[in-house]
Every structure is written in structure tokens, then in C-alpha cells.
Scaffold this active site. Structure first.
Site, PDB file in Angstrom:
ATOM      1  N   ASN A   1       0.688  -1.698   0.118  1.00 43.62           N
ATOM      2  CA  ASN A   1       0.164   0.390   0.168  1.00 43.62           C
ATOM      3  C   ASN A   1       1.035   1.310  -0.020  1.00 43.62           C
ATOM      4  O   ASN A   1       2.193   1.504   0.215  1.00 43.62           O
ATOM      5  CB  ASN A   1      -0.970   0.007   1.272  1.00 43.62           C
ATOM      6  CG  ASN A   1      -0.471  -0.707   2.651  1.00 43.62           C
ATOM      7  OD1 ASN A   1       0.765  -1.173   2.424  1.00 43.62           O
ATOM      8  ND2 ASN A   1      -1.464   0.092   3.563  1.00 43.62           N
TER       9      ASN A   1
ATOM     10  N   GLU B   1       0.163   5.003   0.385  1.00 42.39           N
ATOM     11  CA  GLU B   1      -0.394   6.504   1.330  1.00 42.39           C
ATOM     12  C   GLU B   1      -0.336   7.323   0.876  1.00 42.39           C
ATOM     13  O   GLU B   1       1.039   7.779   0.389  1.00 42.39           O
ATOM     14  CB  GLU B   1      -0.616   6.284   2.866  1.00 42.39           C
ATOM     15  CG  GLU B   1      -1.399   4.890   2.949  1.00 42.39           C
ATOM     16  CD  GLU B   1      -1.679   4.761   4.848  1.00 42.39           C
ATOM     17  OE1 GLU B   1      -1.229   5.630   4.933  1.00 42.39           O
ATOM     18  OE2 GLU B   1      -2.869   3.916   5.274  1.00 42.39           O
TER      19      GLU B   1
ATOM     20  N   CYS C   1      -4.009   0.956  -2.678  1.00 45.13           N
ATOM     21  CA  CYS C   1      -3.876  -0.417  -1.791  1.00 45.13           C
ATOM     22  C   CYS C   1      -2.563  -1.429  -2.398  1.00 45.13           C
ATOM     23  O   CYS C   1      -2.202  -0.911  -4.194  1.00 45.13           O
ATOM     24  CB  CYS C   1      -5.246  -1.655  -2.080  1.00 45.13           C
ATOM     25  SG  CYS C   1      -6.112  -0.041  -1.018  1.00 45.13           S
TER      26      CYS C   1
ATOM     27  N   GLU D   1      -3.439  -4.606  -3.273  1.00 42.03           N
ATOM     28  CA  GLU D   1      -3.077  -5.834  -4.239  1.00 42.03           C
ATOM     29  C   GLU D   1      -3.484  -5.031  -5.625  1.00 42.03           C
ATOM     30  O   GLU D   1      -3.245  -5.491  -6.466  1.00 42.03           O
ATOM     31  CB  GLU D   1      -5.160  -6.142  -3.948  1.00 42.03           C
ATOM     32  CG  GLU D   1      -4.994  -7.225  -2.961  1.00 42.03           C
ATOM     33  CD  GLU D   1      -5.458  -5.729  -1.498  1.00 42.03           C
ATOM     34  OE1 GLU D   1      -4.847  -4.838  -1.035  1.00 42.03           O
ATOM     35  OE2 GLU D   1      -6.274  -6.493  -0.797  1.00 42.03           O
TER      36      GLU D   1
ATOM     37  N   CYS E   1     -10.378  -4.790  -0.252  1.00 47.70           N
ATOM     38  CA  CYS E   1     -11.170  -3.685   0.452  1.00 47.70           C
ATOM     39  C   CYS E   1     -12.378  -3.881  -1.458  1.00 47.70           C
ATOM     40  O   CYS E   1     -12.098  -4.805  -1.930  1.00 47.70           O
ATOM     41  CB  CYS E   1     -11.474  -1.266   0.135  1.00 47.70           C
ATOM     42  SG  CYS E   1     -10.311  -1.593  -1.899  1.00 47.70           S
TER      43      CYS E   1
ATOM     44  N   CYS F   1     -10.303  -3.226  -4.876  1.00 43.51           N
ATOM     45  CA  CYS F   1      -9.351  -4.453  -5.059  1.00 43.51           C
ATOM     46  C   CYS F   1     -10.176  -5.209  -5.635  1.00 43.51           C
ATOM     47  O   CYS F   1      -9.327  -6.050  -6.260  1.00 43.51           O
ATOM     48  CB  CYS F   1      -9.236  -4.800  -3.519  1.00 43.51           C
ATOM     49  SG  CYS F   1      -7.424  -3.160  -3.528  1.00 43.51           S
TER      50      CYS F   1
HETATM   51  N1  THU Z   1      -5.138  -1.611   2.296  1.00 40.95           N
HETATM   52  C1  THU Z   1      -4.925  -1.885   1.468  1.00 40.95           C
HETATM   53  O1  THU Z   1      -3.404  -1.535   0.852  1.00 40.95           O
HETATM   54  N2  THU Z   1      -5.730  -3.346   0.737  1.00 40.95           N
HETATM   55  C2  THU Z   1      -6.585  -3.442   1.076  1.00 40.95           C
HETATM   56  O2  THU Z   1      -7.539  -4.193   0.598  1.00 40.95           O
HETATM   57  C3  THU Z   1      -7.390  -2.765   1.962  1.00 40.95           C
HETATM   58  C4  THU Z   1      -7.197  -1.902   2.596  1.00 40.95           C
HETATM   59  C5  THU Z   1      -4.756  -0.454   2.592  1.00 40.95           C
HETATM   60  C6  THU Z   1      -4.658   1.218   2.311  1.00 40.95           C
HETATM   61  C7  THU Z   1      -4.917   1.348   3.486  1.00 40.95           C
HETATM   62  O3  THU Z   1      -3.103   2.286   3.072  1.00 40.95           O
HETATM   63  C8  THU Z   1      -4.727   1.333   4.658  1.00 40.95           C
HETATM   64  O4  THU Z   1      -4.650  -0.191   4.169  1.00 40.95           O
HETATM   65  C9  THU Z   1      -5.957   1.032   5.535  1.00 40.95           C
HETATM   66  O5  THU Z   1      -6.883   1.369   4.811  1.00 40.95           O
END
Ligand code: THU
Length: 168
Positions: free
Chosen positions: A52, A54, A63, A65, A96, A99
């Protein structure tokens, strides 16, 4: 869905878990502090990873994935056959909705293994599938009819509109 802390996984899944853990160490998650690593195995036997990333403008976050999918596509591949996502905490985080949609662009179904990495203890694993996580999703095939109908670029003519009700 089966959850276990003693992982009876194949060699391929074990390699994916190792790859997802390694890339998770590169996650850029200064805001949520929730570090995620994802790994995809493709039909060719190659592994693509993503973490991920941010952003100070939170909505610009990507994210793990989706980053793994982007790596796969950039390498010229289109056929993931297994996915592993490594997160933290006592229970594995699940992909999520966005994804799930992006994974489903490239696979109707595939095994998905969700891993909660534990410090000094056996990881917690949840073995599921994309079809279980994302049933009845919108798939590329759904657009096939549209391509035929809209070949001219004009919107299709729908059924004639219902007559307007007169004001009483
Ligand atoms: N996140 C992912 O990398 N994958 C997901 O499917 C769910 C959330 C990350 C996004 C963000 O950086 C952190 O988790 C919190 O939401």
C-alpha cells in the site's frame, strides 16, 4: 472459508506469502500505520508484488492488491492464478471492494489466502477465493453486449418512455 494458525499451504502459496511479507516492509503507510503486502502468482509461474502507498491526500492512497495488479500488467501479464495478502493484527484483513473489483478484471476466480503476520508466532491464515469474496461482480463480459449495441457510438434506444402523468 477456513482459518488456521498452522498453515498447511502448498509451496506456491508459501512462496507468495514470503514475497508478500517482503514487499509489505516497503509499504508507505505513515497515516494508517496499517502495512499491507500482496503477491500474485500468474499462469507463467511468475510472482508480482505490491504494497500500500498512502498519500497526504488520503483518497489518493493505493492498496497493495491494486499495486500488485499494476506490476503484473506492466510486465505484460494478464492471468493471475493465486493471490496472497499479508496484513497485521490478530485477524487477516480482507481486500477492499475496489481491490476485489480490480482483481476480478483479470480472474473470475482464484484462491486468495489472507495472512495476519504474527510476531514470533505462527501466522493466522484464512483461505478463501475471489468468487467467495466477490460474487456477482461486474465483469468485463458484462460490457460485451454494450460493444455490439453501441458500435455506432450512439446510445442505444431504450423502450419508449412511460407517458407523463398529467398534473391533477
Ligand atoms: N489497504 C490495502 O492495501 N488493501 C486493502 O484491500 C485494504 C486496505 C490499505 C489502504 C490503506 O493504506 C490502509 O490499508 C488502511 O486502509
Amino acid at each position: 472459508m477456513s482459518r488456521t494458525s498452522t498453515p498447511p499451504v502448498s509451496m506456491e502459496i508459501a512462496s507468495l506469502i514470503a514475497a508478500a511479507k517482503a514487499v509489505r516492509a516497503h509499504a508507505h503507510a505513515p497515516y494508517s500505520k496499517y502495512f499491507v503486502g500482496a503477491a500474485l502468482l500468474t499462469r507463467s509461474g511468475r510472482i508480482y508484488v505490491g504494497c500500500n502507498v498512502e498519500n497526504a491526500s488520503y483518497g489518493a492512497t493505493i492498496c497493495a492488491e491494486r499495486n500488485a495488479i499494476a506490476q503484473m500488467v506492466a510486465a505484460g501479464e494478464r492471468h493471475p492464478i493465486a493471490c496472497v495478502v499479508v496484513t497485521q493484527g490478530p485477524t487477516p484483513g480482507s481486500p477492499c471492494g475496489m481491490c476485489r473489483q480490480v482483481l476480478a478484471e483479470f480472474a473470475a476466480d482464484m484462491p486468495v489466502v489472507l495472512v495476519a503476520a504474527q510476531e514470533g508466532e505462527a501466522d493466522v491464515l484464512e483461505q478463501t477465493s475471489l468468487a467467495t469474496l466477490f460474487p456477482s461482480g461486474f465483469r468485463p463480459e458484462n460490457l460485451e453486449g454494450a460493444a455490439l449495441v453501441n458500435a455506432s457510438g450512439a446510445p442505444p434506444r431504450g423502450p419508449s418512455r412511460a407517458p407523463r402523468r398529467r398534473a391533477p
